[in-house]
Scaffold this active site. Structure first.
Site, PDB file in Angstrom:
ATOM      1  N   GLU A  88       8.754  57.615  33.318  1.00 52.39           N
ATOM      2  CA  GLU A  88       8.841  57.175  31.931  1.00 52.39           C
ATOM      3  C   GLU A  88       7.495  56.961  31.250  1.00 52.39           C
ATOM      4  OE1 GLU A  88      11.577  56.573  29.867  1.00 52.39           O
ATOM      5  OE2 GLU A  88      12.745  57.605  31.408  1.00 52.39           O
ATOM      6  N   SER A 102      64.431  31.015  47.131  1.00 46.42           N
ATOM      7  CA  SER A 102      64.635  29.976  48.146  1.00 46.42           C
ATOM      8  C   SER A 102      63.343  29.324  48.610  1.00 46.42           C
ATOM      9  CB  SER A 102      65.363  30.567  49.355  1.00 46.42           C
ATOM     10  OG  SER A 102      66.669  30.966  49.000  1.00 46.42           O
TER      11      SER A 102
END
Length: 746
Positions: A157, A423
């Site tokens: 860069e 249940s």
């Protein structure tokens, strides 16, 4: 003037014809012995003057000056106008800089904007679960990063980063030449400092004003901060795609590791992303990411950062293949933490570190067990989803899995989906019955019973006659549960359930005996914990401590002083009954080889939901199987897939630990109820504690439960923001003392 050998003076004499075309010497121009020049006649003088006048234009020196003046004159004129234009250009540029600079705030008011806060979420052993926030990762100091990262970024860069003053004229000229030759924009001339200035202060639009302001801000950054500080700010804020801002977020996103630990090849992939974060993302196009990484490696070699041997090794590594979204059940936990955070400390304004109660080894095992069970049997049994939550005696959540695959659906079925427990709700009914004097050995008649317009039936549609409450619970007999609700009163059952930890609103009617009111798996599981810990409330919690990055504690709660919600004698009786569910009841598939365990199965109408909630002296775990749309499974009961998955998880969770019995199950003699056998059949409403016929309305129609709202994964963006006890612990972390340990001296 010249001298002869005799020292006489020689005087040249010029003469010629009338046309002055020739230059010759006469006899009269000869040198005399006296060295004096003879007197000329008037005509001779005149001829001499004409000759002088005629010679000037014809001199060879003058001809050379005229021909040279054409070329060098052009060069001089060119240089002159270049200087003039340069001066005017400089004046124009200076004017633009002054104009656009005047439109900016005063430089004395410039400051670096705060980085969006990051929330680091840690497991109980300090391992990172996830980073959440706008950035997706914490900020790292330059010296804490892998050295390959800054080298790779500089090489590709901004090669002269450490030598330029914020703007790189050579780099800019090279970029302009390259773009002109290619006829399109192929190379940028911005330095890292300029890119940082743009990211910190400016919009992404490409205008002359923005470019001028970018340059001014770059000069300011270079003057105010060191090169290392600028580079660190850049690396911690730049966008790497996939909602990752900064190298730490990107490293964890793509490689599932910290930026401290990335290798050369991975650093090259990260640096390569900066050109086009979305297009070159390993999650989207691994091949493109790899090709770009090789370009970065070549640039690093040219700059002398790496050797040929290192680049050969890096290029031979397998290309990174990242998933397109976060994956792993731990992200359900991270979502839960972020949901709870505002209620504890308000708006998040700074970096935070959250210590949770999650044991990552248990978390991964839970995810693995559910995935394997669904893969093996889910398809043929029409079960597409599952959830699991496991807590200790204090209510600390040790593992939570909200669904089959977080990458496919981020809806948390463990803490957000409300469904009928079936249940699995019956233990609260039996505990309420024990509180009014019933015992596990109390006898009831398993026969058809009618309550108002409701006639409950057993799962197998068979009746067994006289049974003890212990046998009725072990075999999940609906008729007995309905009779007990009539004896206790549905409102008292609801009160007990709330007391133990159920937070959801429940309907106080007869059908609550069969679990028709909807609850979440987290609250149902935590409500079983008082049976495990001797009768104390176990408030479910996942956050232990909230602190700032500098260590300031904002919140802490150890839940070490819980209220008692059940009498120890009731706990003892309930444990002995629920042990039988696993030894000779509906939960046989959940039996553990070396540990005493208890629990209860649950199945809702038409097999829409199947659950098993059980516990040992260390952990209470709840498991659910079903479908998001409420469609029926193929006869999947709580004693089937849920009990199997519960067994596999708990075996792994207790591996290497010394077994211990459940609270109150040893050395206790059975107590027989002195009352008579309740008659089955028509049970009028006035036999209920409420004495009102409205207490037992027609049971509600079967409820599908809360269908999960499938959350669509975030679309890959092109830019901008859119991300205690050591059960089963293998990391060597110190085992924390649980509430049960304190109560029993363990």
């Amino acid at each position: 003037m010249a001298s002869g050998k005799s020292g006489q003076r020689i005087e040249p004499s010029f003469g010629g014809d009338d046309d002055g075309d020739e230059l010759r010497v006469d006899a009269s121009d000869r040198v005399t012995s006296g060295g004096r020049r003879p007197k000329r006649t008037g005509s001779a003088q005149g001829g001499s003057k004409r000759e002088t006048t005629a010679r000037r234009p014809g001199r060879s020196g003058g001809g050379r000056r005229g021909s040279g003046g054409g070329f060098f004159g052009l060069a001089r004129r060119l240089a002159y106008w270049c200087i003039v234009l340069g001066i005017w250009g400089a004046i124009g540029v200076g004017g633009l800089v002054l104009y656009y600079g005047a439109r900016m705030p005063s430089a004395t008011s410039w400051s670096i904007p705060d980085r969006p806060p990051n929330v680091k979420i840690l497991a109980v052993n300090g391992e990172i679960i996830a980073n959440r926030g706008a950035t997706g990762g914490e900020a790292l100091a330059l010296e804490d990063m892998s050295p390959y990262i800054p080298q790779a970024v500089i090489a590709i860069e901004d090669r002269r980063f450490y030598s330029h003053f914020g703007v790189d004229p050579l780099g800019l000229a090279r970029a302009m030449l390259t773009n002109l030759m290619s006829g399109r924009m192929v190379q940028g001339g911005s330095t890292l400092t300029q890119q940082l200035a743009k990211n910190l202060f400016l919009s992404p639009e490409r205008t002359l004003e923005r470019k001028v302001q970018e340059v001014l801000l770059a000069f300011w950054l270079e003057q105010k901060y060191t090169k290392d500080q600028i580079l660190a700010m850049y690396l911690n804020r730049v966008f790497f795609g996939s909602n990752a801002y900064g190298v730490e977020a990107a490293s964890r996103r793509y490689f599932n590791k910290s930026a401290r630990d990335v290798n050369l090849g991975e650093a090259a992939v990260l640096a390569g992303l900066l050109k086009a974060p979305s297009r070159l993302s390993p999650a989207r196009d691994p091949q493109a990411a790899e090709e770009r990484a090789q370009v970065v490696l070549g640039a690093m070699r040219e700059e002398g950062f790496i050797t040929d041997a290192e680049i050969t090794t890096a290029m031979s590594q397998t290309p990174t293949r990242a998933k397109s979204f976060w994956s792993g059940a731990e992200h359900y936990v991270a979502d839960m933490v972020m949901d709870q955070l505002p209620g504890m400390i308000g708006e998040v304004r700074q970096d935070l570190i959250i210590d949770t109660t999650i044991d990552l080894s248990l978390e991964k095992k839970a995810e693995e067990v559910l995935a394997e069970t669904l893969e093996a049997e889910g398809g043929k049994l029409n079960a597409s989803q599952a959830a699991l939550v496991s807590i200790d005696g204090t209510g600390a959540i040790r593992a939570l899995v909200g669904g089959r695959d977080y990458a496919e659906s981020q809806f948390d079925r463990a803490s957000k989906a409300k469904r009928q427990p079936g249940s699995a709700f019956k233990p609260f009914v039996y505990a309420a019955a024990l509180e009014i004097g019933r015992t596990p050995m109390s006898i009831r008649n398993d026969a058809p019973v009618r309550i108002g317009n409701w006639t409950p039936e057993n799962y197998d549609q068979k009746y067994r006659g006289e049974v003890t409450l212990a046998d009725a619970l072990a075999n999940s007999l609906n008729t007995i549960a309905a009779q007990l609700v009539m004896e206790v009163g549905p409102q008292n059952v609801v009160k007990l359930a709330h007391r133990l930890g159920i937070d959801s609103e429940m309907q106080a009617n007869a059908s609550i005996a069969l679990g028709t009111s909807e609850v979440t798996l987290v609250e149902l599981t935590s409500s079983y914990a008082p049976f495990m810990n001797g009768g104390f409330k176990a408030t479910p919690h996942v956050i232990r401590r909230i602190a700032t990055a500098d260590g300031t504690v904002l919140y802490e709660n150890t839940y070490d002083n819980p209220p008692r919600v059940l009498d120890p004698a009731i706990v003892s009786e309930m444990n002995r009954m629920m042990v039988q569910v696993l030894t000779n009841g509906t939960g046989k598939k959940a039996r553990l080889p070396d540990w005493e365990a208890a629990g209860k199965t649950g199945t809702t109408q038409s097999f829409r939901d199947a659950l098993f909630v059980g516990y040992t002296s260390n952990l209470t775990t709840g498991v659910w199987f079903g479908n998001d749309d409420g469609k029926s499974m193929k006869k999947v009961t709580g004693g089937g897939l849920p009990a199997k998955a519960w067994h596999d998880f708990m075996v792994a969770a207790h591996e290497g630990l010394s077994s211990s019995p459940l609270f109150g199950t040893t050395g206790v003699q059975p107590v027989f109820d002195q009352g008579g056998i309740a008659a089955a059949g028509e049970m009028p409403a006035d036999d209920m504690a409420t004495g009102s016929p409205e207490a037992f309305p027609e049971p509600p129609a079967p409820v599908d439960g809360t269908a999960a709202v499938e959350q669509i994964r975030p679309v890959e963006q092109t830019g901008g923001p859119i991300p205690p006890a050591g059960v089963g612990e293998t990391t060597g972390a110190t085992r924390r003392t649980t509430l049960f340990d304190l109560l029993t001296g363990g």
